[in-house]
Design a protein around this motif. Structure first.
Motif, short mmCIF file in Angstrom:
data_model
loop_
_atom_site.label_atom_id
_atom_site.label_comp_id
_atom_site.label_asym_id
_atom_site.label_seq_id
_atom_site.Cartn_x
_atom_site.Cartn_y
_atom_site.Cartn_z
N GLY A 38 0.70 -1.24 -0.02
CA GLY A 38 0.10 0.14 0.11
C GLY A 38 0.70 1.38 -0.06
N GLY A 39 2.13 1.28 -0.20
CA GLY A 39 2.69 2.61 -0.28
C GLY A 39 2.68 3.34 1.04
N ALA A 40 3.04 2.55 2.12
CA ALA A 40 2.61 2.99 3.40
C ALA A 40 3.69 3.45 4.29
N ALA A 41 5.17 3.68 3.55
CA ALA A 41 6.15 4.05 4.54
C ALA A 41 5.93 5.42 4.98
N LEU A 42 5.69 6.30 4.20
CA LEU A 42 5.51 7.82 4.44
C LEU A 42 4.59 7.82 5.74
N THR A 43 3.32 7.31 5.63
CA THR A 43 2.34 7.52 6.68
C THR A 43 2.90 6.66 7.97
N ALA A 44 3.79 5.53 7.89
CA ALA A 44 4.15 4.98 8.78
C ALA A 44 5.14 5.74 9.82
N ALA A 45 5.90 6.34 8.84
CA ALA A 45 7.15 7.12 9.46
C ALA A 45 6.44 8.30 10.32
N GLY A 46 5.25 8.95 10.00
CA GLY A 46 4.58 9.74 10.80
C GLY A 46 3.99 9.58 11.88
N SER A 47 3.67 8.19 11.90
CA SER A 47 3.03 7.69 13.21
C SER A 47 3.98 7.04 14.26
N LEU A 48 5.30 7.09 13.86
CA LEU A 48 6.10 6.72 14.94
C LEU A 48 6.23 7.67 16.54
N THR A 49 6.33 7.01 17.33
CA THR A 49 6.43 7.84 18.47
C THR A 49 7.83 8.56 18.71
N VAL A 50 7.51 9.82 18.95
CA VAL A 50 8.86 10.69 19.03
C VAL A 50 9.02 11.25 20.37
N LYS A 51 10.24 11.00 20.78
CA LYS A 51 11.08 11.31 21.94
C LYS A 51 12.45 11.56 21.90
N GLY A 52 13.12 12.00 22.82
CA GLY A 52 14.54 12.05 23.01
C GLY A 52 15.32 10.84 23.04
N ARG A 53 16.41 11.10 22.66
CA ARG A 53 17.28 9.92 22.80
C ARG A 53 17.81 9.58 24.02
N ALA A 54 17.64 8.50 24.54
CA ALA A 54 17.99 8.07 25.93
C ALA A 54 19.37 7.87 26.24
N PRO A 55 20.03 7.95 27.23
CA PRO A 55 21.43 7.73 27.39
C PRO A 55 21.91 6.27 26.81
N LYS A 56 23.01 6.31 26.31
CA LYS A 56 23.54 4.97 26.01
C LYS A 56 24.20 3.88 27.19
N THR A 57 23.96 4.57 28.36
CA THR A 57 24.44 3.76 29.49
C THR A 57 23.94 2.58 29.59
N GLY A 58 24.75 1.49 29.86
CA GLY A 58 24.45 0.06 29.99
C GLY A 58 24.28 -0.65 28.58
N TYR A 59 24.52 -0.18 27.74
CA TYR A 59 24.69 -0.73 26.40
C TYR A 59 25.83 -1.70 26.04
N SER A 60 25.55 -2.88 25.55
CA SER A 60 26.61 -3.54 24.88
C SER A 60 26.06 -4.56 24.10
N ARG A 61 26.80 -5.14 23.17
CA ARG A 61 26.20 -5.92 22.10
C ARG A 61 25.60 -7.39 22.79
N ASP A 62 26.26 -7.71 24.07
CA ASP A 62 25.58 -8.86 24.57
C ASP A 62 24.39 -8.92 25.25
N ARG A 63 23.85 -7.50 25.36
CA ARG A 63 22.60 -7.37 25.79
C ARG A 63 21.41 -7.76 24.77
N PHE A 64 22.12 -7.80 23.59
CA PHE A 64 21.17 -8.59 22.48
C PHE A 64 21.65 -10.17 21.95
N GLY A 65 22.05 -10.71 23.04
CA GLY A 65 22.48 -12.28 22.74
C GLY A 65 23.64 -12.47 22.00
N SER A 66 24.18 -13.53 21.87
CA SER A 66 25.59 -13.90 21.08
C SER A 66 25.09 -13.81 19.73
#
Length: 238
Positions: free
Chosen positions: A38-66
């Motif tokens: 349905g050519g929905a990409a532009l509409t979907a982009a407009g529907s995404l929740t907008v917030k500020g970027r949270a801190p990167k604190t605590g991130y590591s690749r291991d948080r997403f498994g091996s």
């Protein structure tokens, strides 16, 4: 421009809702650039929740498994699944999984032809929505099973030129787009699809950049498919 990549592999019985469209789980069949509705990409982009970027604190690749866990249980790791999906003239060894050679023709990010040979790093498997970016926009608060699913979801994975990809880092649409301008609509549509599917938010600048790209291709479809949004219980992450 519509550029199709990938072929149909193993089906898994799950429907995933993406912007009002249902997506049948196909192993790698509908990764970035796959058919959507349905050519929905532009509409979907407009529907995404907008917030500020949270801190990167605590991130590591291991948080997403091996890396490259076989979450679809087809006895091949995710990296080889994507290589088989995205490369041409594929050669394997030791059965049906281990890809030793193939052609990325063309590479979606640079537009060039890239030769893949196992053990040489000319081809990367990119997380279209970078895991660090996901962490800062919602994934930090998920249970491990959902993070593992995102890291191994064919909808969020793409074989690309390693050198170009490493210039991307963990950039979002506001800070990095493929040098190959002909692929930008599909690239951004893929990011929108992944963020919509997993409930990730975007920054205001990111949403603005997404809309700007997709306004130039208002009929761009939204990719669908990929894996369930939760990995099997046997997989663990830190």
């Amino acid at each position: 421009m519509t550029r199709l990549r990938g072929g149909v592999v193993t089906a898994v019985a799950l429907l995933v809702a993406v912007t009002g469209c249902t997506a049948e789980q196909n192993k790698g069949s509908a990764g970035p650039g796959g058919k959507g509705g349905g050519g929905a990409a532009l509409t979907a982009a407009g529907s995404l929740t907008v917030k500020g970027r949270a801190p990167k604190t605590g991130y590591s690749r291991d948080r997403f498994g091996s890396a490259w866990a076989d979450t679809d249980s087809n006895s091949c790791d995710t990296r080889d699944d994507i290589l088989k999906r995205d490369l041409k003239d594929v050669k394997v060894t030791g059965g049906t999984c281990k890809v030793t050679y193939g052609l990325l023709d063309p590479d979606p990010y640079s537009g060039k032809e890239i030769t893949y040979r196992r053990g040489r790093s000319q081809v990367d498997i990119d997380h279209v929505v970078a895991l660090s970016d996901a962490w800062q926009k919602g994934a930090k608060y998920w249970d491990p099973g959902k993070r593992i699913a995102l890291a191994n979801d064919p909808l969020n994975l793409l074989a690309v030129d390693a050198r170009t990809n490493r210039g991307k880092g963990d950039g979002d649409a506001a800070t990095w787009l493929p040098p190959n301008k002909d692929y930008r609509c599909e690239y951004v549509a893929a990011q929108v699809a992944v963020k919509k599917k997993y409930g990730l938010w975007v920054t205001a600048a990111e949403q603005s950049a997404m809309k700007k790209v997709l306004a130039g291709c208002p009929d761009q479809k939204l990719p669908t498919g990929g894996n369930p949004t939760r990995a099997p219980e046997r997989f663990r992450a830190r």
